[in-house]
Write a protein that holds these residues in place. Structure first.
Motif, PDB file in Angstrom:
ATOM      1  N   TYR A   1      38.309  20.286  15.992  1.00 32.15           N
ATOM      2  CA  TYR A   1      38.156  21.735  16.159  1.00 32.15           C
ATOM      3  C   TYR A   1      37.654  22.094  17.561  1.00 32.15           C
ATOM      4  N   PHE A   2      36.838  21.231  18.144  1.00 35.25           N
ATOM      5  CA  PHE A   2      36.374  21.484  19.512  1.00 35.25           C
ATOM      6  C   PHE A   2      37.515  21.304  20.505  1.00 35.25           C
ATOM      7  N   VAL A   3      38.324  20.268  20.296  1.00 31.39           N
ATOM      8  CA  VAL A   3      39.473  20.042  21.173  1.00 31.39           C
ATOM      9  C   VAL A   3      40.453  21.212  21.087  1.00 31.39           C
ATOM     10  N   GLU A   4      40.705  21.697  19.881  1.00 35.16           N
ATOM     11  CA  GLU A   4      41.628  22.819  19.720  1.00 35.16           C
ATOM     12  C   GLU A   4      41.103  24.082  20.400  1.00 35.16           C
ATOM     13  N   ALA A   5      39.792  24.337  20.260  1.00 36.54           N
ATOM     14  CA  ALA A   5      39.204  25.525  20.885  1.00 36.54           C
ATOM     15  C   ALA A   5      39.266  25.439  22.401  1.00 36.54           C
ATOM     16  N   LEU A   6      38.907  24.283  22.954  1.00 37.50           N
ATOM     17  CA  LEU A   6      38.913  24.112  24.410  1.00 37.50           C
ATOM     18  C   LEU A   6      40.334  24.172  24.974  1.00 37.50           C
ATOM     19  N   THR A   7      41.291  23.642  24.230  1.00 35.17           N
ATOM     20  CA  THR A   7      42.693  23.711  24.664  1.00 35.17           C
ATOM     21  C   THR A   7      43.171  25.158  24.662  1.00 35.17           C
ATOM     22  N   GLU A   8      42.750  25.912  23.647  1.00 35.11           N
ATOM     23  CA  GLU A   8      43.093  27.337  23.582  1.00 35.11           C
ATOM     24  C   GLU A   8      42.499  28.099  24.771  1.00 35.11           C
ATOM     25  N   ALA A   9      41.272  27.747  25.166  1.00 31.84           N
ATOM     26  CA  ALA A   9      40.617  28.415  26.293  1.00 31.84           C
ATOM     27  C   ALA A   9      41.333  28.132  27.610  1.00 31.84           C
ATOM     28  N   GLY A  10      41.956  26.962  27.712  1.00 30.34           N
ATOM     29  CA  GLY A  10      42.665  26.583  28.939  1.00 30.34           C
ATOM     30  C   GLY A  10      41.744  25.892  29.917  1.00 30.34           C
ATOM     31  N   ILE A  11      42.273  24.940  30.648  1.00 31.17           N
ATOM     32  CA  ILE A  11      41.486  24.170  31.611  1.00 31.17           C
ATOM     33  C   ILE A  11      41.769  24.652  33.021  1.00 31.17           C
ATOM     34  N   GLN A  12      40.700  24.949  33.756  1.00 27.23           N
ATOM     35  CA  GLN A  12      40.794  25.478  35.114  1.00 27.23           C
ATOM     36  C   GLN A  12      40.343  24.419  36.116  1.00 27.23           C
ATOM     37  N   VAL A  13      41.249  24.017  37.020  1.00 23.72           N
ATOM     38  CA  VAL A  13      40.885  23.070  38.069  1.00 23.72           C
ATOM     39  C   VAL A  13      40.073  23.803  39.138  1.00 23.72           C
ATOM     40  N   GLN A  14      38.956  23.212  39.565  1.00 19.57           N
ATOM     41  CA  GLN A  14      38.074  23.839  40.538  1.00 19.57           C
ATOM     42  C   GLN A  14      38.241  23.214  41.918  1.00 19.57           C
ATOM     43  N   ASP A  15      37.501  23.702  42.894  1.00 21.16           N
ATOM     44  CA  ASP A  15      37.763  23.307  44.283  1.00 21.16           C
ATOM     45  C   ASP A  15      36.806  22.254  44.823  1.00 21.16           C
ATOM     46  N   GLU A  16      36.069  21.561  43.950  1.00 22.06           N
ATOM     47  CA  GLU A  16      35.179  20.488  44.385  1.00 22.06           C
ATOM     48  C   GLU A  16      35.621  19.167  43.762  1.00 22.06           C
ATOM     49  N   PRO A  17      35.651  18.080  44.563  1.00 26.11           N
ATOM     50  CA  PRO A  17      36.032  16.774  44.008  1.00 26.11           C
ATOM     51  C   PRO A  17      35.017  16.295  42.971  1.00 26.11           C
ATOM     52  N   ARG A  18      35.495  15.507  42.031  1.00 25.29           N
ATOM     53  CA  ARG A  18      34.601  14.872  41.071  1.00 25.29           C
ATOM     54  C   ARG A  18      33.786  13.773  41.754  1.00 25.29           C
ATOM     55  N   GLU A  19      32.593  13.563  41.214  1.00 27.86           N
ATOM     56  CA  GLU A  19      31.766  12.440  41.650  1.00 27.86           C
ATOM     57  C   GLU A  19      31.736  11.419  40.521  1.00 27.86           C
ATOM     58  N   TYR A  20      31.910  10.136  40.860  1.00 23.77           N
ATOM     59  CA  TYR A  20      31.997   9.097  39.852  1.00 23.77           C
ATOM     60  C   TYR A  20      30.865   8.082  39.993  1.00 23.77           C
ATOM     61  N   LEU A  21      30.425   7.577  38.850  1.00 20.30           N
ATOM     62  CA  LEU A  21      29.563   6.404  38.820  1.00 20.30           C
ATOM     63  C   LEU A  21      30.488   5.194  38.823  1.00 20.30           C
ATOM     64  N   ILE A  22      30.411   4.381  39.849  1.00 21.72           N
ATOM     65  CA  ILE A  22      31.304   3.239  39.995  1.00 21.72           C
ATOM     66  C   ILE A  22      30.662   1.997  39.367  1.00 21.72           C
ATOM     67  N   ILE A  23      31.383   1.366  38.451  1.00 20.57           N
ATOM     68  CA  ILE A  23      30.925   0.121  37.836  1.00 20.57           C
ATOM     69  C   ILE A  23      31.502  -1.046  38.632  1.00 20.57           C
ATOM     70  N   ASP A  24      30.638  -1.801  39.336  1.00 18.76           N
ATOM     71  CA  ASP A  24      31.152  -2.896  40.162  1.00 18.76           C
ATOM     72  C   ASP A  24      30.778  -4.279  39.622  1.00 18.76           C
ATOM     73  N   GLU A  25      30.083  -4.312  38.472  1.00 21.66           N
ATOM     74  CA  GLU A  25      29.820  -5.582  37.794  1.00 21.66           C
ATOM     75  C   GLU A  25      29.637  -5.299  36.300  1.00 21.66           C
ATOM     76  N   GLU A  26      29.813  -6.329  35.489  1.00 23.37           N
ATOM     77  CA  GLU A  26      29.706  -6.115  34.041  1.00 23.37           C
ATOM     78  C   GLU A  26      28.269  -5.767  33.652  1.00 23.37           C
ATOM     79  N   LEU A  27      28.150  -4.763  32.785  1.00 26.29           N
ATOM     80  CA  LEU A  27      26.865  -4.385  32.208  1.00 26.29           C
ATOM     81  C   LEU A  27      26.950  -4.645  30.711  1.00 26.29           C
ATOM     82  N   ARG A  28      25.911  -5.234  30.128  1.00 24.35           N
ATOM     83  CA  ARG A  28      25.957  -5.589  28.707  1.00 24.35           C
ATOM     84  C   ARG A  28      24.608  -5.327  28.048  1.00 24.35           C
TER      85      ARG A  28
END
Length: 246
Positions: free
Chosen positions: A110-137
């Motif tokens: 139901y959340f996915v359906e509601a958010l899809t109905e609202a529509g997704i808007q691309v913004q003007d700032e790049p995403r920032e990522y947490l980079i995984i460079d070794e295995e974490l367990r």
């Protein structure tokens, strides 16, 4: 290729009952600016406190994920958070007029359906990522689970569970891309074992639970007396156990 932050185009709401609190209310997703992240607002309180959905604000993980700041909490946020991640939505304000997100049928659909109905808007700032460079367990021998995160060029998840019961054998699931979330993962529903129900109720949980928002697995023979008690518990005229133990 640079990926940009996303929000939604318009407000959209989902109403229903909280699984553990039993409260009735409405959750409303609203567009938010870049860098905002996912923030919950408890509009039922006079001061309308804000709680950022961040690991540092997690205060409880018993039968759900709860976040809180200065004594104000929001319960059972996992289906909402999964929906936002699965749809690639970075920035959203979530107004909630009760303590817990609506459970609906026990899935994220139901959340996915509601958010899809609202529509997704691309913004003007790049995403920032947490980079995984070794295995974490993480290993938890007491509770019998382990979790590992490994470096990869794409996002994928593999899960195996074994509850040691015949009614629910070893289960395996994989998601090779976040693009698979809406169709393959979002409809998956909450489940519980019969023997857990009275324990959960005794610990002030699942007050909003019923047979429309959770699948109950039965791994032992159940007397008619117990079935009658369960029917009363779930406010149903009667309940029965199917051959497959559901």
């Amino acid at each position: 290729m640079t990926e940009y932050q996303c929000t939604i185009k318009k407000p959209v709401s989902v109403s229903g009952t909280g699984l553990h609190t039993g409260q009735q209310g409405t959750l409303t997703f609203r567009p938010a600016p870049t860098g905002h992240g996912v923030v919950f607002c408890r509009v039922d309180k006079p001061e309308k406190p804000l709680i950022k959905a961040h690991v540092s604000n997690v205060v409880d993980t018993s039968r759900g994920t709860t976040i809180g700041v200065n004594g104000t909490r929001v319960y059972t946020i996992e289906h909402v958070m999964a929906s936002l991640t699965g749809l690639g939505i970075d920035n959203v304000l979530i107004e909630l007029d009760m303590e817990e997100t609506p459970i609906r049928d026990g899935s994220a659909r139901y959340f996915v359906e509601a958010l899809t109905e609202a529509g997704i808007q691309v913004q003007d700032e790049p995403r920032e990522y947490l980079i995984i460079d070794e295995e974490l367990r993480i290993d938890n021998d007491e509770k019998g689970f382990w979790l590992s995160i490994s470096p990869a060029s794409d996002y994928s998840v593999d899960v195996t569970i074994d509850y040691g019961t015949q009614v629910l054998n070893v289960q395996n699931a994989s998601m090779g891309s976040l693009g698979d979330f809406a169709l393959q993962i979002a409809p998956c529903r909450t489940f519980v074992f019969l023997h857990e129900l009275e324990f959960l109720l005794g610990n002030n949980l699942i007050k909003g639970g019923d047979l429309s928002n959770a699948i109950v697995f039965v791994n032992r023979k159940v007397s008619q007396e117990e079935l009658d008690r369960l029917a009363e518990l779930f406010n149903k005229p009667k309940v029965k156990v199917k051959e497959e133990g559901i």
